[in-house]
Scaffold this motif. Structure first.
Motif: not given
Length: 153
Positions: A56-57, A67, A63-64, A59-61
Motif C-alpha cells: 500500500v505504501r 499526481d 499515485v503521488e 502504491h501510494r508513492e
C-alpha cells in the motif's frame, strides 16, 4: 561412557514427582500443543499484514508521483517547455539552433571560428523526390555471362 549412564540413571531415580507437578507439566504441554496452530496462524497473518502495508505504501508513492506529473502537465509553461525539448517546436518569429556534436576537433586547431550564424538553405521536398526516384528506378544488376555459366553447372 558407562560412568555417564550410571550418573544419569542415578539422577533420574533421585527425582521425586508429586501429582501436582505431573498435572502442571501435562497441562503446559497440552496448552502448547493446543495453541501452536493458533500462534503459527497469528505469525503468518502478521507477516501478510506487514507485506500488504508495504505494498500500500509503494502504491501510494506511485499515485503521488503520477499526481505530481499530472499537475505539471496542467501548467502551460511546462507543456511549452516539453514541446520545445521533445518535439523541437519554436514560437513564430524564433530561430531554432540545432547543435550536432558529431565532429571531434583536436584540442589545438588552427581553424578560425566565426561568431556569425549561418543558415543552410535546403529544399527537403526536392531531396525527397530525388531519393524516391532513385530508389524506384534502381535496376538490379544482370549477371554476366561467366556468372550465368557457373550457375547453370
Amino acid at each position: 561412557m558407562k560412568r555417564w549412564r550410571e550418573d544419569l540413571a542415578a539422577w533420574a531415580q533421585s527425582l521425586r514427582f508429586s501429582g501436582f507437578t505431573v498435572i502442571v507439566v501435562v497441562s503446559v504441554i497440552g496448552g502448547a500443543l493446543i495453541l501452536s496452530p493458533n500462534i503459527s496462524t497469528f505469525v503468518q497473518q502478521r507477516r501478510e499484514i506487514s507485506q500488504l502495508r508495504e505494498s500500500v505504501r509503494q502504491h501510494r508513492e506511485a499515485v503521488e508521483a503520477i499526481d505530481a506529473e499530472r499537475a505539471q502537465w496542467r501548467d502551460p509553461a511546462y507543456v511549452r517547455a516539453q514541446a520545445r525539448d521533445r518535439l523541437s517546436y519554436v514560437l513564430p518569429g524564433e530561430t531554432q539552433l540545432s547543435i550536432i556534436a558529431d565532429i571531434v576537433l583536436p584540442a589545438e586547431s588552427d581553424e578560425e571560428t566565426s561568431a556569425d550564424l549561418t543558415q543552410v538553405e535546403r529544399n527537403w521536398a526536392k531531396d525527397l523526390a530525388t531519393s524516391l526516384i532513385a530508389a524506384g528506378s534502381a535496376v538490379p544488376e544482370t549477371p554476366s555471362e561467366d556468372e550465368a555459366a557457373r550457375s547453370d553447372e
